[in-house]
Design a protein around this motif. Structure first.
Motif, PDB file in Angstrom:
ATOM      1  N   VAL A 126       0.762  -1.334   0.195  1.00 13.81           N
ATOM      2  CA  VAL A 126       0.091   0.183  -0.120  1.00 13.81           C
ATOM      3  C   VAL A 126       0.924   1.233  -0.150  1.00 13.81           C
ATOM      4  CG1 VAL A 126      -0.278   0.115   2.610  1.00 13.81           C
ATOM      5  CG2 VAL A 126      -1.919   1.109   0.945  1.00 13.81           C
ATOM      6  N   CYS A 127       0.465   2.455  -0.616  1.00 13.57           N
ATOM      7  CA  CYS A 127       1.070   3.494  -0.729  1.00 13.57           C
ATOM      8  C   CYS A 127       0.674   4.257   0.723  1.00 13.57           C
ATOM      9  CB  CYS A 127       0.719   4.223  -1.931  1.00 13.57           C
ATOM     10  SG  CYS A 127       1.233   6.102  -1.741  1.00 13.57           S
ATOM     11  N   PRO A 128       1.422   4.689   1.523  1.00 16.02           N
ATOM     12  CA  PRO A 128       1.331   5.449   2.582  1.00 16.02           C
ATOM     13  C   PRO A 128       0.669   6.729   2.371  1.00 16.02           C
ATOM     14  CG  PRO A 128       3.712   5.162   2.453  1.00 16.02           C
ATOM     15  CD  PRO A 128       3.134   4.579   1.218  1.00 16.02           C
ATOM     16  N   ARG A 129       0.981   7.275   1.228  1.00 19.50           N
ATOM     17  CA  ARG A 129       0.523   8.657   0.969  1.00 19.50           C
ATOM     18  C   ARG A 129      -0.780   8.442   0.287  1.00 19.50           C
ATOM     19  NH1 ARG A 129       3.525  12.502  -3.043  1.00 19.50           N
ATOM     20  NH2 ARG A 129       5.310  12.527  -1.600  1.00 19.50           N
ATOM     21  N   CYS A 130      -1.190   8.059  -1.006  1.00 19.23           N
ATOM     22  CA  CYS A 130      -2.405   8.224  -1.492  1.00 19.23           C
ATOM     23  C   CYS A 130      -3.152   6.897  -1.149  1.00 19.23           C
ATOM     24  CB  CYS A 130      -2.293   8.284  -2.922  1.00 19.23           C
ATOM     25  SG  CYS A 130      -1.816   6.893  -3.933  1.00 19.23           S
ATOM     26  N   LYS A 131      -2.743   5.779  -0.479  1.00 23.16           N
ATOM     27  CA  LYS A 131      -3.493   4.571  -0.068  1.00 23.16           C
ATOM     28  C   LYS A 131      -3.817   3.743  -1.101  1.00 23.16           C
ATOM     29  CE  LYS A 131      -3.590   6.632   4.013  1.00 23.16           C
ATOM     30  NZ  LYS A 131      -2.427   6.314   4.819  1.00 23.16           N
ATOM     31  N   LYS A 149       0.863   5.627  -8.752  1.00 24.18           N
ATOM     32  CA  LYS A 149       0.175   6.896  -8.793  1.00 24.18           C
ATOM     33  C   LYS A 149       1.086   8.255  -8.524  1.00 24.18           C
ATOM     34  CE  LYS A 149      -4.530   5.576  -8.897  1.00 24.18           C
ATOM     35  NZ  LYS A 149      -5.656   5.286  -7.860  1.00 24.18           N
ATOM     36  N   CYS A 150       1.567   8.100  -7.197  1.00 25.38           N
ATOM     37  CA  CYS A 150       2.283   9.267  -6.640  1.00 25.38           C
ATOM     38  C   CYS A 150       3.621   9.048  -6.462  1.00 25.38           C
ATOM     39  CB  CYS A 150       1.613   9.862  -5.471  1.00 25.38           C
ATOM     40  SG  CYS A 150       1.819   8.769  -4.027  1.00 25.38           S
ATOM     41  N   ARG A 151       4.327   7.873  -6.769  1.00 28.83           N
ATOM     42  CA  ARG A 151       5.785   7.396  -6.557  1.00 28.83           C
ATOM     43  C   ARG A 151       6.407   7.429  -5.238  1.00 28.83           C
ATOM     44  NH1 ARG A 151       6.031   4.716 -10.453  1.00 28.83           N
ATOM     45  NH2 ARG A 151       8.431   4.851 -10.427  1.00 28.83           N
TER      46      ARG A 151
HETATM   47 ZN    ZN Z   1       0.487   6.937  -3.929  1.00 26.94          ZN
END
Ligand code: ZN
Length: 220
Positions: A126-131, A149-151
């Motif tokens: 999981v991406c900690p920023r955009c989930k 998505k947001c790297r």
């Molecule tokens: Zn992300």
């Protein structure tokens, strides 16, 4: 028709609920979604839920039931709906009947072996920023190691670690066993093989649903 989707974490039941919604027009009622949106919208119940979550307490059955009932009473749900994440136990199954007693129902479980579930869940990052949730091709393999998505560098949630997954699956089996029996006794239960592709599993689900809907209209 009231469609109840049962399936362990990792069975893909949320995805199948969306497909059922778009094919049959039965709105998806997901307890996760409605809790999140109640909190977001700041409804009176939502504020209560946020308060409980902030204190690290579980959201009680009564609150979840009230939110589910609100969804069931919406005009969009007149022809039916698909429940994702509810009921989780016998008390909740009976609660649903109290809310909406006369509607025919189908309880469909997406069945998968524990090994497959473990393998699928431990591939989830999981991406900690955009989930955004990313599924890796192989366990432990993190190509690029970045959110598509947001790297942001991806992380694995504690929930997706093997020992935690095993415990979640054990809880699922324990809670679901009486539900299977309950719906089987009402002739409403079907077990679907969940090991195929998303499209393959949906095909199996829709064969069962079509048959159940057809037998309704022909009066059997
Ligand atoms: Zn992300």
């Amino acid at each position: 028709m009231r469609v109840i989707l049962l399936g362990a974490p990792g069975s893909g039941k949320g995805t199948q609920a969306v497909l059922i919604e778009s094919r049959y027009g039965f709105p998806k009622i997901s307890t996760g979604d409605i809790l999140r949106s109640a909190v977001q919208d700041g409804t009176p119940v939502g504020l209560k839920v946020r308060d409980l979550m902030n204190r690290g307490e579980l959201v009680g059955d009564d609150i979840v039931a009230a939110l589910v009932e609100e969804q069931i009473r919406r005009p969009e749900s007149r022809n039916g709906y698909v429940l994702d994440g509810y009921p989780r136990n016998l008390a909740q199954a009976r609660e649903i009947e109290r809310m909406d007693g006369s509607r025919p129902e189908a309880a469909l479980e997406i069945g998968l072996s524990e090994e497959i579930l473990l393998e699928r869940l431990s591939r989830r990052w999981v991406c900690p920023r955009c989930k955004t949730i990313t599924t890796q091709a192989k366990p432990g393999e993190v190509p690029g190691n970045r959110c598509p998505k947001c790297r942001e560098p991806l992380v694995q949630r504690d929930d997706d670690k093997p020992e935690v997954i095993r415990e979640r699956l054990r809880v699922y089996q324990e809670q679901t066993r009486p539900l299977r029996e309950y719906y089987a006794n009402k002739n409403a239960f079907s077990l679907i093989d969940g090991s195929g592709t998303v499209e393959g599993v949906f095909l199996l689900l829709s064969i069962v649903l079509d048959a159940r809907l057809a037998s309704r209209t022909s009066g059997h």
